[in-house]
Design a protein around this motif. Sequence first.
Motif, mmCIF file in Angstrom:
data_model
loop_
_atom_site.group_PDB
_atom_site.id
_atom_site.type_symbol
_atom_site.label_atom_id
_atom_site.label_comp_id
_atom_site.label_asym_id
_atom_site.label_seq_id
_atom_site.Cartn_x
_atom_site.Cartn_y
_atom_site.Cartn_z
ATOM 1 N N GLY A 66 19.267 76.592 18.730
ATOM 2 C CA GLY A 66 18.141 76.943 19.593
ATOM 3 C C GLY A 66 18.317 78.302 20.230
ATOM 4 N N GLU A 67 19.549 78.598 20.641
ATOM 5 C CA GLU A 67 19.850 79.883 21.271
ATOM 6 C C GLU A 67 20.425 80.878 20.279
ATOM 7 O OE1 GLU A 67 20.859 78.099 25.733
ATOM 8 O OE2 GLU A 67 22.370 79.227 24.633
ATOM 9 N N THR A 68 20.530 80.475 19.025
ATOM 10 C CA THR A 68 21.168 81.288 17.963
ATOM 11 C C THR A 68 22.468 81.902 18.467
ATOM 12 O OG1 THR A 68 19.806 83.255 18.482
ATOM 13 C CG2 THR A 68 19.013 81.761 16.772
ATOM 14 N N SER A 69 23.338 81.021 18.972
ATOM 15 C CA SER A 69 24.614 81.498 19.505
ATOM 16 C C SER A 69 25.767 80.702 18.929
ATOM 17 C CB SER A 69 24.626 81.397 21.040
ATOM 18 O OG SER A 69 24.618 80.032 21.438
ATOM 19 N N PHE A 70 26.944 81.303 19.003
ATOM 20 C CA PHE A 70 28.170 80.671 18.521
ATOM 21 C C PHE A 70 29.305 81.229 19.370
ATOM 22 C CE2 PHE A 70 30.592 78.170 15.774
ATOM 23 C CZ PHE A 70 31.597 78.867 15.131
ATOM 24 N N HIS A 71 29.269 80.904 20.655
ATOM 25 C CA HIS A 71 30.245 81.460 21.585
ATOM 26 C C HIS A 71 31.607 80.788 21.410
ATOM 27 C CE1 HIS A 71 26.770 83.327 23.107
ATOM 28 N NE2 HIS A 71 26.398 82.407 23.989
ATOM 29 N N LEU A 72 32.649 81.574 21.562
ATOM 30 C CA LEU A 72 34.034 81.076 21.435
ATOM 31 C C LEU A 72 34.595 80.813 22.830
ATOM 32 C CD1 LEU A 72 36.401 80.638 19.376
ATOM 33 C CD2 LEU A 72 37.102 82.981 19.915
ATOM 34 N N LYS A 73 35.166 79.629 23.012
ATOM 35 C CA LYS A 73 35.610 79.241 24.351
ATOM 36 C C LYS A 73 37.039 78.718 24.332
ATOM 37 C CE LYS A 73 30.929 77.811 25.591
ATOM 38 N NZ LYS A 73 30.049 76.706 26.046
ATOM 39 N N LYS A 74 37.701 78.949 25.463
ATOM 40 C CA LYS A 74 39.026 78.369 25.670
ATOM 41 C C LYS A 74 39.164 78.121 27.164
ATOM 42 C CE LYS A 74 43.934 78.858 24.607
ATOM 43 N NZ LYS A 74 44.965 79.587 23.834
ATOM 44 N N PRO A 75 39.585 76.940 27.566
ATOM 45 C CA PRO A 75 39.603 76.627 28.999
ATOM 46 C C PRO A 75 40.663 77.393 29.792
ATOM 47 C CG PRO A 75 40.418 74.767 27.708
ATOM 48 C CD PRO A 75 39.888 75.760 26.733
ATOM 49 N N PHE A 76 41.803 77.675 29.157
ATOM 50 C CA PHE A 76 42.893 78.334 29.882
ATOM 51 C C PHE A 76 43.501 79.417 28.988
ATOM 52 C CE2 PHE A 76 42.563 75.134 33.037
ATOM 53 C CZ PHE A 76 42.451 73.917 32.399
ATOM 54 N N ALA A 77 43.219 80.661 29.304
ATOM 55 C CA ALA A 77 43.693 81.764 28.459
ATOM 56 C C ALA A 77 45.210 81.944 28.566
ATOM 57 C CB ALA A 77 43.000 83.059 28.861
ATOM 58 N N GLN A 78 45.812 82.336 27.462
ATOM 59 C CA GLN A 78 47.234 82.644 27.415
ATOM 60 C C GLN A 78 47.410 84.095 26.985
ATOM 61 O OE1 GLN A 78 47.996 79.450 24.546
ATOM 62 N NE2 GLN A 78 49.255 78.436 26.097
ATOM 63 N N GLU A 79 48.535 84.689 27.376
ATOM 64 C CA GLU A 79 48.750 86.103 27.047
ATOM 65 C C GLU A 79 48.703 86.342 25.550
ATOM 66 O OE1 GLU A 79 52.093 86.432 30.335
ATOM 67 O OE2 GLU A 79 51.640 88.413 29.548
ATOM 68 N N GLU A 80 49.191 85.391 24.778
ATOM 69 C CA GLU A 80 49.214 85.576 23.325
ATOM 70 C C GLU A 80 47.832 85.508 22.687
ATOM 71 O OE1 GLU A 80 51.045 83.425 25.071
ATOM 72 O OE2 GLU A 80 51.103 81.437 24.116
ATOM 73 N N ASP A 81 46.812 85.205 23.496
ATOM 74 C CA ASP A 81 45.439 85.220 22.978
ATOM 75 C C ASP A 81 44.872 86.635 22.915
ATOM 76 O OD1 ASP A 81 44.690 82.221 24.861
ATOM 77 O OD2 ASP A 81 45.405 82.427 22.780
ATOM 78 N N SER A 82 45.561 87.589 23.518
ATOM 79 C CA SER A 82 45.080 88.971 23.504
ATOM 80 C C SER A 82 44.968 89.464 22.066
ATOM 81 C CB SER A 82 46.040 89.876 24.289
ATOM 82 O OG SER A 82 46.056 89.521 25.649
ATOM 83 N N ALA A 83 43.775 89.901 21.693
ATOM 84 C CA ALA A 83 43.502 90.294 20.311
ATOM 85 C C ALA A 83 42.066 90.797 20.218
ATOM 86 C CB ALA A 83 43.686 89.102 19.349
#
Lengths: 109, 114
Positions: A66-83
């Motif tokens: 409906g919103e033509t979206s595909f958002h990426l989510k994570k509840p608690f970010a970690q330093e190794e997610d930097s990218a």
Amino acid sequence: AQRVTQPEKLLSVFKGAPVELKCNYSYSGSPELFWYVQYSRQRLQLLLRHISRESIKGFTADLNKGETSFHLKKPFAQEEDSAMYYCALRGGYGNKLVFGAGTILRVKS
Amino acid sequence: GAGVSQSPRYKVAKRGQDVALRCDPISGHVSLFWYQQALGQGPEFLTYFQNEAQLDKSGLPSDRFFAERPEGSVSTLKIQRTQQEDSAVYLCASSPDPNTGELFFGEGSRLTVL
């Protein structure tokens, strides 16, 4: 025409904070959506695809037609997610992927 | 090797020169893609092979760009009479199954045209 829009060039969050990387797409049919990730000094690789409905490294993404979206989510970010994160779409004729411009995620300690 | 291999990793060319970029896909992967990535942009599709057949070349920006995969394995992207706007990273990707959308990328070839 197929188009993928990632409105944020850079998203900076603190470790432990929630993360949402936005992705909107334009496609008239039923698309397949993907998130690809590129860590520092590594090659581009698949993170997850919407048809698998899986959680990878704590990340999830829901296709909202409906919103033509595909958002990426994570509840608690970690330093190794930097990218660098790229949203991609596949639809219509052929097997090519159409990529967005990418969002840099920086997770600060 | 274990992954997609591209060579050269870096190439500097004078405007007007011809260049050839090589991609060695993962063994057994039938699908091969070439993408162009300009600075600050996402990868842009150039062309797609299934085995030796070039099924889609809709993304090639001009007739100066030519790609081949004669034996269904190694592929070469050739750019004739290079222009400054051709400066980019050229990514090759392969896939065992064209229907999954999972591409295995190489490290890319960075082309700088002076």
